[in-house]
Write an enzyme that holds these catalytic residues in place. Structure first.
Site, PDB file in Angstrom:
ATOM      1  CB  THR A   1      50.296  44.771  45.418  1.00  0.00           C
ATOM      2  OG1 THR A   1      49.782  43.502  44.799  1.00  0.00           O
ATOM      3  CG2 THR A   1      52.162  44.719  45.350  1.00  0.00           C
TER       4      THR A   1
ATOM      5  CB  VAL B   1      45.247  34.909  42.821  1.00  0.00           C
ATOM      6  CG1 VAL B   1      44.470  35.704  42.318  1.00  0.00           C
ATOM      7  CG2 VAL B   1      46.303  34.209  42.226  1.00  0.00           C
ATOM      8  CE  LYS B   2      45.054  42.327  49.215  1.00  0.00           C
ATOM      9  NZ  LYS B   2      45.685  43.692  49.009  1.00  0.00           N
ATOM     10  CG  LEU B   3      41.024  35.462  44.761  1.00  0.00           C
ATOM     11  CD1 LEU B   3      40.299  33.912  44.566  1.00  0.00           C
ATOM     12  CD2 LEU B   3      39.910  35.936  43.428  1.00  0.00           C
TER      13      LEU B   3
END
Ligand code: E4P
Length: 187
Positions: free
Chosen positions: A27, A82-84
């Site tokens: 997402t 976790v998208k960083l």
């Protein structure tokens, strides 16, 4: 190759699961906004439904705030990734997440050198954006080929997650190149 569905729409995710096509979900804040639901509602629905990794993106740019959000997001489920962003602060957060056992998807990768940095920082996934490179008249799939070669050369464990996919041929080429994952819209 794994298929991730690039959506925050619960009906699309259910449809993909029913066909055996959903190994995970990615997402981003724009996709969440499109659902008309709050971020928390989307997290609750998606994380529980998907039997696989679910990427949820941080919405800040500083290291301290990224880590605060990363720890909070990771608390929503064992399958949260976790998208960083691939920035200096994002790489620093990636390294801290690696040390804390938090899975990461380092996103907005546009060059092999960036991919090398992310792998060294301990990224679980790297997301090269092939469609957006094509958009600016640069061969997006060449980036995938380069990253797969570099990671193979040094046995990096970071998985290549092909993102910003625009058409089925991107997926076929990604599979031929040995990318680990393609994330794509349901359509
Ligand atoms: C993946 O994680 C991204 O959300 C997505 O692939 C971005 O694609 P776009 O270039 O179509 O916005």
């Amino acid at each position: 190759m794994k298929f991730f569905i690039d959506t925050a729409d619960i009906d699309e995710i259910r449809e993909a699961i029913s066909m055996g096509m959903c190994d995970g979900v990615t997402t981003n804040p724009s996709l969440v906004a499109k659902t008309g639901k709050t971020f928390k509602q989307v997290i609750d629905e998606v994380v529980g439904l998907v039997d696989g990794p679910v990427s949820l993106e941080v919405t800040t740019t500083t290291y301290d705030e990224m880590m605060s959000q990363a720890r909070e997001l990771a608390g929503f489920g064992d399958n949260v990734v976790v998208k960083l962003p691939l920035t200096p602060a994002g790489l620093k957060a990636c390294q801290t997440c690696f040390k804390e056992g938090i899975a990461t998807n380092v996103t907005l990768c546009f060059s092999p050198s960036q991919a090398l940095l992310a792998a060294k920082a301990g990224a679980t996934y790297i997301s090269p954006f092939v469609g957006r490179l094509d958009d600016v008249s640069t061969e997006g799939m060449k980036l995938i080929e380069d990253i797969v070669t570099i990671y193979d050369n040094y046995d990096f464990e970071t998985q290549v997650l092909v993102a910003s996919i625009r058409h089925p041929q991107h997926v076929v080429e990604a599979a031929l190149m040995g990318a680990h994952v393609s994330t794509m819209p349901m359509k």
